[in-house]
Design an enzyme around this catalytic site. Structure first.
Site, PDB file in Angstrom:
ATOM      1  N   HIS A  22      31.716  44.657  79.178  1.00 45.47           N
ATOM      2  CA  HIS A  22      31.632  45.956  78.505  1.00 45.47           C
ATOM      3  C   HIS A  22      30.616  46.853  79.205  1.00 45.47           C
ATOM      4  CE1 HIS A  22      34.429  45.298  75.195  1.00 45.47           C
ATOM      5  NE2 HIS A  22      34.053  44.036  75.275  1.00 45.47           N
ATOM      6  N   GLY A 111      43.134  37.681  78.001  1.00 44.16           N
ATOM      7  CA  GLY A 111      41.884  38.260  78.485  1.00 44.16           C
ATOM      8  C   GLY A 111      41.734  38.102  79.986  1.00 44.16           C
ATOM      9  N   LEU A 112      42.826  37.728  80.678  1.00 47.23           N
ATOM     10  CA  LEU A 112      42.766  37.579  82.137  1.00 47.23           C
ATOM     11  C   LEU A 112      43.512  38.724  82.834  1.00 47.23           C
ATOM     12  CD1 LEU A 112      43.306  33.696  82.443  1.00 47.23           C
ATOM     13  CD2 LEU A 112      41.148  34.952  82.373  1.00 47.23           C
ATOM     14  N   SER A 113      43.715  39.800  82.087  1.00 47.97           N
ATOM     15  CA  SER A 113      44.256  41.050  82.636  1.00 47.97           C
ATOM     16  C   SER A 113      45.677  40.970  83.159  1.00 47.97           C
ATOM     17  CB  SER A 113      43.350  41.584  83.755  1.00 47.97           C
ATOM     18  OG  SER A 113      42.159  41.989  83.217  1.00 47.97           O
ATOM     19  N   ASP A 159      39.306  45.880  85.552  1.00 47.76           N
ATOM     20  CA  ASP A 159      40.472  44.994  85.653  1.00 47.76           C
ATOM     21  C   ASP A 159      41.409  45.429  86.772  1.00 47.76           C
ATOM     22  OD1 ASP A 159      39.267  44.086  83.418  1.00 47.76           O
ATOM     23  OD2 ASP A 159      40.836  44.719  82.022  1.00 47.76           O
TER      24      ASP A 159
END
Ligand code: GLA
Length: 376
Positions: A22, A111-113, A159
């Site tokens: 973030h 969450g690994l894009s 990302d």
């Protein structure tokens, strides 16, 4: 599908963020790496004004009109590709009609894009089939526009940048304000990077992602009244100590996370360069605690994985990676204890949450790859 029927094979990577969570949308440095899990696009020109899209893994088939790219937001599959094509077109590039077959090895919602991998590979494929060479950074920026404007997630650049510009066996120390980067070899010695998916699906658009972003903007505005800063990540820990009184409770917590996490990124990159994995591991663990307590983006499942990981003697450090609210953790684990670690974390996590976790064997790979299959 027969590969030989297509002109090019284009891939773009998923990513794991080692530290700096973030932080991208606050203008600081992040430390991600591209994964061998990727989205693959086979593409050939078809002489029409349409993109015919299909998947090796789905039965769906979708046709996208090149002049109607704005009208596919509600597609279940194909919306990211339409948004990517539109963003590339809006950036001033030529599009040609083509047939595309895609397959994604990045698990959705992990969450690994996966979305960045889809956007970046789609744009790189469209540029390639139109006969254009492309700058991966420009592809990343257009892909980010697709995610913000089309998918409605007000994301940062991390990302898409990692997916486009990743380098085999290296982490990327990326300055999200200037887009300058340094590749740092990911040398883990007698340790391995273990990625564990908590298998609780997350949805960024529905989550608190945009809310967190607004909170950091509020903090920036308040601190700017006293400090000469161009983004929240410019604030040093000493300055934050002096001026944090300007911020209200939760906003102060969010800003503290950002300021301290930026400091951890610098230290983590230094530790990695020196091969000091103990320090790196400790920084990861502190990062998770900050994301849990100050930024409040972890949740029950990620915390369960985290606490299981750090309780194991072979683990040097662990944290959630990505936006949070579900997805994966990464842990630095001694290779000789790694199998026992995986067994322990799996058993304890399942018992506590009822979800079976999934452990990935992914390596650190290049961002975009383009392979010519047939010369026309
Ligand atoms: C998501 C966003 C990124 C970044 C991370 C959190 O992955 O797409 O831009 O903000 O969350 O670090």
């Amino acid at each position: 599908m027969n590969e030989k029927d297509y002109d090019y094979k284009v891939t773009a990577a998923g990513r794991v963020n080692i530290i700096g969570e973030h932080i991208d949308y606050c203008g600081g440095k992040v430390f991600p790496a591209a994964l061998s899990l990727c989205n693959t696009v086979y593409v050939r020109a078809n002489g029409t004004d349409k993109i015919n899209l299909s998947w090796t893994t789905l039965d769906d088939k979708v046709t996208l009109g090149l002049s109607e790219l704005g009208s596919y937001r509600n597609l279940r599959y194909g919306n990211y590709q339409a948004g990517s094509a539109l963003a590339w077109k809006n950036a001033g590039h030529k599009l040609v009609g083509c047939d595309m077959v895609q397959s994604c090895s990045v698990p959705f919602g992990s969450g690994l894009s996966s979305s960045a991998a889809i956007e970046v590979s789609t744009i790189a494929a469209l540029a390639t089939v139109a006969g254009e060479s492309f700058d991966p950074v420009e592809v990343a920026l257009a892909a980010q526009r697709a995610e913000c404007d089309y998918a409605g997630v007000n994301c940062g650049i991390m990302d898409q940048y990692s997916s486009a510009c990743g380098k085999k066996d290296c982490a990327i120390l990326l300055d999200c304000k200037t887009l300058e980067r340094e590749y740092v070899p990911l040398v883990l010695g007698d340790c391995a990077l273990v990625i564990v998916n908590c298998n609780k699906p997350h949805n960024l658009a529905e989550s608190k992602y945009n809310e967190r972003r607004a909170e950091t903007e509020e903090a920036f505005k308040a601190l700017k009244t006293k400090l000469d800063i161009s983004c929240l990540a410019d604030v040093t820990t000493a300055e934050f100590g002096k001026y944090s009184y300007l911020l209200g409770g939760k906003v102060r917590d969010r800003a503290r996370h950002v300021v301290e996490e930026c400091d951890r990124v610098e230290k983590a990159a230094e530790a990695m360069k020196k091969g000091d994995l103990v320090t790196l591991g400790n920084l990861l663990t502190t990062s998770h605690k900050s994301l849990k307590e100050l930024y409040e983006v972890t949740g029950k499942e990620l915390d369960a994985l985290f606490f299981a990981a750090i309780a194991h003697p072979a683990c040097l450090g662990s944290r959630m990676t990505g936006a949070g609210f579900g997805g994966c953790t990464i842990s630095i684990v001694k290779k000789d204890g790694a199998e026992d670690f995986k067994e322990y974390v799996t058993g304890r996590y399942e018992k506590e949450t009822g979800y079976a976790p999934r452990i990935f064997d992914a390596s650190i790979a290049d961002g975009i790859t383009v392979t010519e299959i047939n010369r026309r």
